[in-house]
Design a protein around this motif. Structure first.
Motif, mmCIF file in Angstrom:
data_model
loop_
_atom_site.group_PDB
_atom_site.id
_atom_site.type_symbol
_atom_site.label_atom_id
_atom_site.label_comp_id
_atom_site.label_asym_id
_atom_site.label_seq_id
_atom_site.Cartn_x
_atom_site.Cartn_y
_atom_site.Cartn_z
ATOM 1 N N ASP A 33 0.771 -1.255 0.218
ATOM 2 C CA ASP A 33 -0.016 -0.016 0.065
ATOM 3 C C ASP A 33 0.867 1.290 0.005
ATOM 4 O OD1 ASP A 33 -2.084 -1.496 0.155
ATOM 5 O OD2 ASP A 33 -2.633 -1.466 2.180
ATOM 6 N N VAL A 34 1.911 1.232 0.799
ATOM 7 C CA VAL A 34 2.844 2.416 0.645
ATOM 8 C C VAL A 34 3.543 2.542 -0.775
ATOM 9 C CG1 VAL A 34 4.930 3.304 1.744
ATOM 10 C CG2 VAL A 34 3.440 2.002 3.109
ATOM 11 N N ILE A 35 3.892 1.558 -1.063
ATOM 12 C CA ILE A 35 4.473 1.656 -2.586
ATOM 13 C C ILE A 35 3.380 1.898 -3.842
ATOM 14 C CG2 ILE A 35 5.287 0.328 -4.553
ATOM 15 C CD1 ILE A 35 6.476 -1.593 -2.461
ATOM 16 N N ALA A 36 2.162 1.679 -3.514
ATOM 17 C CA ALA A 36 1.054 2.113 -4.634
ATOM 18 C C ALA A 36 0.559 3.481 -4.242
ATOM 19 C CB ALA A 36 -0.268 1.226 -4.215
ATOM 20 N N GLY A 37 0.855 4.047 -2.851
ATOM 21 C CA GLY A 37 0.590 5.381 -2.822
ATOM 22 C C GLY A 37 1.828 6.317 -3.453
ATOM 23 N N GLN A 38 2.983 5.786 -3.035
ATOM 24 C CA GLN A 38 3.986 6.580 -3.839
ATOM 25 C C GLN A 38 3.973 6.606 -5.272
ATOM 26 O OE1 GLN A 38 5.795 7.996 -1.570
ATOM 27 N NE2 GLN A 38 6.584 6.509 0.008
ATOM 28 N N GLY A 39 3.287 5.767 -5.976
ATOM 29 C CA GLY A 39 3.164 5.340 -7.271
ATOM 30 C C GLY A 39 2.287 6.585 -7.876
ATOM 31 N N THR A 40 1.495 7.178 -7.127
ATOM 32 C CA THR A 40 0.593 8.269 -7.570
ATOM 33 C C THR A 40 1.658 9.503 -8.017
ATOM 34 O OG1 THR A 40 0.267 9.279 -5.356
ATOM 35 C CG2 THR A 40 -1.170 7.513 -6.224
ATOM 36 N N ILE A 41 2.768 9.632 -7.421
ATOM 37 C CA ILE A 41 3.662 10.752 -8.071
ATOM 38 C C ILE A 41 3.912 10.365 -9.759
ATOM 39 C CG2 ILE A 41 5.917 11.720 -7.820
ATOM 40 C CD1 ILE A 41 5.598 11.080 -4.895
ATOM 41 N N GLY A 42 4.274 9.044 -9.844
ATOM 42 C CA GLY A 42 4.414 8.680 -11.185
ATOM 43 C C GLY A 42 3.611 9.241 -12.295
ATOM 44 N N LEU A 43 2.086 8.928 -11.844
ATOM 45 C CA LEU A 43 0.963 9.220 -12.622
ATOM 46 C C LEU A 43 0.726 10.691 -12.453
ATOM 47 C CD1 LEU A 43 -1.791 7.029 -10.950
ATOM 48 C CD2 LEU A 43 -0.134 6.620 -12.778
ATOM 49 N N GLU A 44 1.112 11.457 -11.639
ATOM 50 C CA GLU A 44 1.151 12.904 -11.766
ATOM 51 C C GLU A 44 2.340 13.555 -12.647
ATOM 52 O OE1 GLU A 44 1.352 15.067 -7.995
ATOM 53 O OE2 GLU A 44 0.121 13.538 -7.125
ATOM 54 N N ILE A 45 3.444 12.852 -12.826
ATOM 55 C CA ILE A 45 4.453 13.345 -13.863
ATOM 56 C C ILE A 45 3.870 13.043 -15.080
ATOM 57 C CG2 ILE A 45 6.927 12.734 -14.416
ATOM 58 C CD1 ILE A 45 7.476 12.153 -11.384
ATOM 59 N N LEU A 46 3.474 12.060 -15.405
ATOM 60 C CA LEU A 46 3.179 11.595 -16.636
ATOM 61 C C LEU A 46 2.008 12.564 -17.246
ATOM 62 C CD1 LEU A 46 3.105 7.699 -16.641
ATOM 63 C CD2 LEU A 46 4.692 9.279 -17.775
ATOM 64 N N GLU A 47 0.990 12.819 -16.239
ATOM 65 C CA GLU A 47 0.074 13.848 -16.639
ATOM 66 C C GLU A 47 0.378 14.999 -16.978
ATOM 67 O OE1 GLU A 47 -3.955 15.841 -13.986
ATOM 68 O OE2 GLU A 47 -3.239 13.642 -13.757
ATOM 69 N N GLN A 48 1.371 15.651 -16.113
ATOM 70 C CA GLN A 48 1.825 16.828 -16.354
ATOM 71 C C GLN A 48 2.992 17.062 -17.471
ATOM 72 O OE1 GLN A 48 3.036 18.774 -12.667
ATOM 73 N NE2 GLN A 48 1.313 17.909 -11.627
ATOM 74 N N SER A 57 8.331 3.989 -10.463
ATOM 75 C CA SER A 57 8.697 3.270 -11.505
ATOM 76 C C SER A 57 7.861 2.372 -12.045
ATOM 77 C CB SER A 57 10.235 2.253 -11.107
ATOM 78 O OG SER A 57 10.008 1.613 -10.039
ATOM 79 N N VAL A 58 7.138 1.629 -11.258
ATOM 80 C CA VAL A 58 6.068 0.531 -11.656
ATOM 81 C C VAL A 58 4.945 1.517 -12.415
ATOM 82 C CG1 VAL A 58 4.253 -0.977 -10.774
ATOM 83 C CG2 VAL A 58 6.634 -1.108 -9.883
ATOM 84 N N ALA A 59 4.567 2.503 -11.848
ATOM 85 C CA ALA A 59 3.287 3.335 -12.359
ATOM 86 C C ALA A 59 3.972 3.803 -13.658
ATOM 87 C CB ALA A 59 3.035 4.539 -11.509
ATOM 88 N N VAL A 60 5.218 4.311 -13.968
ATOM 89 C CA VAL A 60 5.476 4.944 -15.171
ATOM 90 C C VAL A 60 5.777 3.748 -16.164
ATOM 91 C CG1 VAL A 60 7.397 5.786 -16.121
ATOM 92 C CG2 VAL A 60 6.489 6.810 -14.075
ATOM 93 N N ALA A 61 6.363 2.650 -15.748
ATOM 94 C CA ALA A 61 6.554 1.511 -16.660
ATOM 95 C C ALA A 61 5.272 1.231 -17.110
ATOM 96 C CB ALA A 61 7.170 0.210 -15.762
ATOM 97 N N ALA A 62 4.152 1.011 -16.417
ATOM 98 C CA ALA A 62 2.826 0.578 -16.906
ATOM 99 C C ALA A 62 2.384 1.420 -17.872
ATOM 100 C CB ALA A 62 1.865 0.467 -15.993
ATOM 101 N N LEU A 63 2.693 2.677 -17.816
ATOM 102 C CA LEU A 63 1.700 3.514 -18.934
ATOM 103 C C LEU A 63 2.847 4.247 -20.008
ATOM 104 C CD1 LEU A 63 -0.388 5.627 -16.276
ATOM 105 C CD2 LEU A 63 -0.828 3.765 -18.016
ATOM 106 N N ALA A 64 4.094 4.275 -19.716
ATOM 107 C CA ALA A 64 5.071 4.796 -20.441
ATOM 108 C C ALA A 64 6.588 4.044 -20.232
ATOM 109 C CB ALA A 64 5.540 6.373 -20.204
ATOM 110 N N PRO A 65 6.539 2.618 -20.670
ATOM 111 C CA PRO A 65 7.528 1.934 -20.480
ATOM 112 C C PRO A 65 9.192 2.412 -21.121
ATOM 113 C CG PRO A 65 6.367 1.165 -22.239
ATOM 114 C CD PRO A 65 5.447 2.227 -21.636
ATOM 115 N N GLY A 66 9.084 3.437 -21.951
ATOM 116 C CA GLY A 66 10.266 4.044 -22.485
ATOM 117 C C GLY A 66 11.136 4.837 -21.605
#
Length: 240
Positions: free
Chosen positions: A75-90, A111-120
């Motif tokens: 759950d802690v890792i998943a919560g941190q993953g929202t930062i990756g989502l924000e980066i990709l959104e912005q 890294s997991v959030a970003v790899a799922a949506l933008a693996p490059g």
């Protein structure tokens, strides 16, 4: 300190008790921050180590409290993953993301959030030269416990990367770089003078890596600035 304050803040919002176990070397500003949000502070051990985890587990067991690890939990890792989502959104055109590393929860989630949506996209860990636990883990292929850690970046002094966090991030993170104490101090000054930010040294290491040329920039690059809980006297020495 940042995790402890977040737990204390959330607990108060829900009318719950929060007991935060911190190293004896924790800067007073971080101890005061936890207490300001209603948390109880227990100091144990000189630096981040198994001693804090053992003390927290004992308190939880004896007093019927739920354990919330600072990084090694899904759950802690998943919560941190929202930062990756924000980066990709912005910045959907981002090429590289630099992330400060302590126990690995932040970089694992991003890294997991970003790899799922933008693996490059490259995700690179940044840590103090005096606390290279991700560097050691990537070299060994498994978490490795350092004999000691030392840095003005007191929030990044875990002696080992988390077992769960490493199992997550090793699939998507291939690089880690280290920065020296003068380079961290220079990054704090840069963020103070050029961006009107007040980061703690731990939060400035990703910017330090950019300024010191530790990473070859091949496109839009994001440096995560992850904390501002800094001792006032230390901050004045760094920016003055």
């Amino acid at each position: 300190g940042n995790h402890g304050q977040a737990v204390a803040f959330a607990a108060r919002r829900f009318g719950l008790r929060a007991v935060v176990v911190m190293p004896e070397s924790t800067p007073q500003v971080k101890v005061d921050g936890v207490r300001r949000h209603g948390g109880e502070v227990v100091l144990a051990g000189a630096t981040r180590s198994a001693e804090q985890a053992a003390r927290a587990e004992a308190i939880g067991r004896d007093e019927g409290l739920a354990m919330i690890p600072p990084f090694d939990h899904p759950d802690v890792i998943a919560g941190q993953g929202t930062i990756g989502l924000e980066i990709l959104e912005q910045r959907p055109d981002v090429h590289t993301i630099l992330v400060p590393v302590s126990g690995g929860g932040l970089i694992a989630g991003i890294s997991v959030a970003v790899a799922a949506l933008a693996p490059g996209v490259r995700v690179i860990g940044v840590e103090p030269a005096g606390a290279p636990k991700l560097t050691a883990a990537l070299a060994a292929g498994a978490p490795a416990t350092l004999d000691r850690t030392e840095s003005i970046a007191d929030g990044l002094l875990s002696r080992s990367i988390g077992t769960l966090t490493f199992s997550v991030l090793r699939r998507v993170v291939r690089e880690a770089v280290t920065v020296s104490e003068p380079e961290i101090a220079a990054a704090v000054r840069y963020l103070h003078t050029q961006a009107a930010l007040r980061p703690e040294p731990s939060g400035a290491v990703a910017v330090a890596a950019l300024l010191a040329g530790r990473v070859a920039v091949g496109g839009p690059t994001v440096a995560v600035v992850s904390g501002g809980n800094v001792d006032p006297d230390l901050y004045q020495r760094l920016v003055g």
